[in-house]
Scaffold this motif. Sequence first.
Motif, PDB file in Angstrom:
ATOM      1  N   ARG A   1     -25.861   5.745  40.940  1.00  0.00           N
ATOM      2  CA  ARG A   1     -24.882   6.019  39.888  1.00  0.00           C
ATOM      3  C   ARG A   1     -25.563   6.000  38.526  1.00  0.00           C
ATOM      4  NH1 ARG A   1     -19.700   5.752  41.818  1.00  0.00           N
ATOM      5  NH2 ARG A   1     -19.462   4.681  43.814  1.00  0.00           N
TER       6      ARG A   1
ATOM      7  N   ALA B   1     -27.640  17.756  48.980  1.00  0.00           N
ATOM      8  CA  ALA B   1     -29.064  17.847  48.645  1.00  0.00           C
ATOM      9  C   ALA B   1     -29.625  19.258  48.796  1.00  0.00           C
ATOM     10  CB  ALA B   1     -29.855  16.872  49.519  1.00  0.00           C
TER      11      ALA B   1
ATOM     12  N   GLU C   1     -22.681  10.299  46.827  1.00  0.00           N
ATOM     13  CA  GLU C   1     -23.181  11.338  47.716  1.00  0.00           C
ATOM     14  C   GLU C   1     -23.231  12.679  46.993  1.00  0.00           C
ATOM     15  OE1 GLU C   1     -20.793  11.364  51.232  1.00  0.00           O
ATOM     16  OE2 GLU C   1     -21.842   9.643  52.100  1.00  0.00           O
ATOM     17  N   VAL C   2     -24.297  13.443  47.297  1.00  0.00           N
ATOM     18  CA  VAL C   2     -24.476  14.768  46.697  1.00  0.00           C
ATOM     19  C   VAL C   2     -24.971  15.731  47.778  1.00  0.00           C
ATOM     20  CG1 VAL C   2     -24.972  13.901  44.380  1.00  0.00           C
ATOM     21  CG2 VAL C   2     -26.847  14.209  46.003  1.00  0.00           C
TER      22      VAL C   2
ATOM     23  N   LYS D   1     -29.171  20.130  35.350  1.00  0.00           N
ATOM     24  CA  LYS D   1     -28.480  19.021  36.019  1.00  0.00           C
ATOM     25  C   LYS D   1     -28.990  18.862  37.447  1.00  0.00           C
ATOM     26  CE  LYS D   1     -23.884  17.297  37.230  1.00  0.00           C
ATOM     27  NZ  LYS D   1     -22.425  17.577  37.213  1.00  0.00           N
ATOM     28  N   ASP D   2     -29.251  19.981  38.134  1.00  0.00           N
ATOM     29  CA  ASP D   2     -29.796  19.918  39.498  1.00  0.00           C
ATOM     30  C   ASP D   2     -31.166  19.232  39.511  1.00  0.00           C
ATOM     31  OD1 ASP D   2     -27.617  21.119  40.701  1.00  0.00           O
ATOM     32  OD2 ASP D   2     -28.441  23.144  40.551  1.00  0.00           O
TER      33      ASP D   2
ATOM     34  N   LYS E   1     -27.913  10.647  48.940  1.00  0.00           N
ATOM     35  CA  LYS E   1     -27.371   9.709  47.964  1.00  0.00           C
ATOM     36  C   LYS E   1     -28.258   9.619  46.731  1.00  0.00           C
ATOM     37  CE  LYS E   1     -24.912   6.969  51.406  1.00  0.00           C
ATOM     38  NZ  LYS E   1     -24.795   5.657  52.089  1.00  0.00           N
TER      39      LYS E   1
ATOM     40  N   ILE F   1     -32.271  11.693  43.997  1.00  0.00           N
ATOM     41  CA  ILE F   1     -32.381  11.532  45.451  1.00  0.00           C
ATOM     42  C   ILE F   1     -33.697  10.832  45.791  1.00  0.00           C
ATOM     43  CG2 ILE F   1     -32.592  12.758  47.649  1.00  0.00           C
ATOM     44  CD1 ILE F   1     -30.760  14.925  46.480  1.00  0.00           C
TER      45      ILE F   1
ATOM     46  N   ILE G   1     -28.469  21.412  45.943  1.00  0.00           N
ATOM     47  CA  ILE G   1     -29.118  21.001  44.697  1.00  0.00           C
ATOM     48  C   ILE G   1     -30.576  21.432  44.670  1.00  0.00           C
ATOM     49  CG2 ILE G   1     -29.947  18.942  43.470  1.00  0.00           C
ATOM     50  CD1 ILE G   1     -27.198  17.678  44.293  1.00  0.00           C
TER      51      ILE G   1
ATOM     52  N   THR H   1     -30.529  15.522  39.298  1.00  0.00           N
ATOM     53  CA  THR H   1     -29.915  14.995  40.517  1.00  0.00           C
ATOM     54  C   THR H   1     -30.920  14.928  41.657  1.00  0.00           C
ATOM     55  OG1 THR H   1     -27.799  15.945  39.832  1.00  0.00           O
ATOM     56  CG2 THR H   1     -27.996  15.247  42.120  1.00  0.00           C
TER      57      THR H   1
ATOM     58  N   VAL I   1     -25.797  16.170  52.913  1.00  0.00           N
ATOM     59  CA  VAL I   1     -25.454  14.985  52.129  1.00  0.00           C
ATOM     60  C   VAL I   1     -26.683  14.094  51.933  1.00  0.00           C
ATOM     61  CG1 VAL I   1     -24.769  13.685  54.191  1.00  0.00           C
ATOM     62  CG2 VAL I   1     -23.861  13.028  51.960  1.00  0.00           C
TER      63      VAL I   1
END
Length: 530
Positions: free
Chosen positions: A216, A239, A236-237, A275-276, A213, A283, A242, A279, A211
């Motif tokens: 948004r 990591a 939360e994503v 998209k990764d 963050k 982070i 990703i 994202t 996890v």
Amino acid sequence: MSSVLQHIPPIDLHDFFTNIDLTTLAVAAPSLFILAHLVPYLWDSHAARSIPGPFLAKFTDAWLGLVAKNGHRSEVVHEMHQKYGPLVRLAPNHISIADPDALNIVYAHGNGALKSNFYDAFVSIRRGVFNTRDRQEHARKRKIVSHIFSQKSVVEFEPHIRQHVADLIAQWDHPPPPPDVRPGVNYLAFDIVGDLAFGAPFGMIAAAKDVAKVPRNQEGAMDSYGKDDSDEDAVEVPAVKILNGRGEYSMALGVLPPWWRPFVRMIPWYRRGSKDVKTLAGIAIMAVKKRLASPTDRVDLLSKLKAGRDSNGNPMGREELTAEALTLLIAGSDTTSNSTCAIIYHLAHNPHIQQRLHHELDEQLGTEDEIAATADQVKRLPYLEACINEGLRIHSTSAIGLPRVIPDGGLTILGHFFPAGTVVSVPSYSIHRDTAIWGEDVEDYRPERWFERDQAAMQKTFNPFSVGPRACVGRNLAFLELQIICASLLRRYEFVLESPDEPLGLQLQTSEGFLRKPLGCMVGIKRRDV
């Protein structure tokens, strides 16, 4: 002439394509496609026609693109070298050279070779020291970045590394032990890099969860550095997941020609990878934002980057700082976790080697109270160093040949002249399996070879961090992490086969994006009495 041109009516493309004969189009389109690939092969501007390789690779980049997407590029390229020899054509303008003597020619200081457009696929936020292709800009960035990874600077981070290793050990000490050690090692690597780079860990060990963050609103976050931040503005994503997706996407995209890339990105698999990329950048944006919003006297990599100056006395700008932080996040987590998993796996599958390492650790570290080994302790552990080096050799986490563009004037490599503009690479996976250097048992994990064979030849061929002016700037930190992690875990535990019937020497299952990552490390953990 100009008056004649004025009387030529403009071409209506809509009318042209509406009235074109479909039969003509059905014949012309394939013909043009074939000619577009056949003419460059016949023209042979890179003097590559005589170099063997897969049939399709002579005409199109699609062969290497498919190999890269399937996640086993290094193994496939190695098979091609075993079949065709040290020179293999991987694409119309890409030659792989599997010979240790090529390392210091292709990647040497002052040879004029530049990174290829492969690195454009790794740009996020803006170019960093890893993916900058311009020589002067790279020199400027490296001047700022390299000093923070000096041996003196790296030692300052030792207490933080040891603390997170102790945290993982405290978790593993409580039964039941994890069925797969890979997640724990991933959490450890991410928490260490978070702490060293941004002044605070991601909290993965404590949460026992993948996890991190992201803001948004990533665009808005880029405009609000230094302002008070709240977790309410974050989501939360996963990591680690990703990061893996980003590596697979950038690798598969980078081997394709630049003009293909906008079209390829429309394919669903590539859209997910894109998209990764965004994202993962989020982070880094979030971590940098929180660090700058909370001034502290704590010395970390970000504070050192922020204080750095180029030769003109200029600091890094906000976006540049974040781009370098993203590089630290990627390079400092994935490589460490992948290598640690591989070393543990091979020790579990070779109990006699693990036993010898246990003997060295017990003899040199004794019954000292520290749960995690210190930097001073790991300096006097030659067999541990051999175990780590053998792990980095047989499981080259950065295994592909990093592509370089031949400079003006060309280069002669292994007796073959390569004209300017040709892309060449030296695959670490293959030279780490050169039997003339390492012996006939190259597929065996055997640290003893580091004491038995020609040391000069091995060091010349050993390439876990690349060589030359573009070599990994963080190699001192990476190796110290591996020493402390492996010494601490092996002093505390015995790693055993998950099943007594599991055959020794089983190949570690991997998938390769930019880095080769283990798909799991299913070994048992036994607490040792030290």
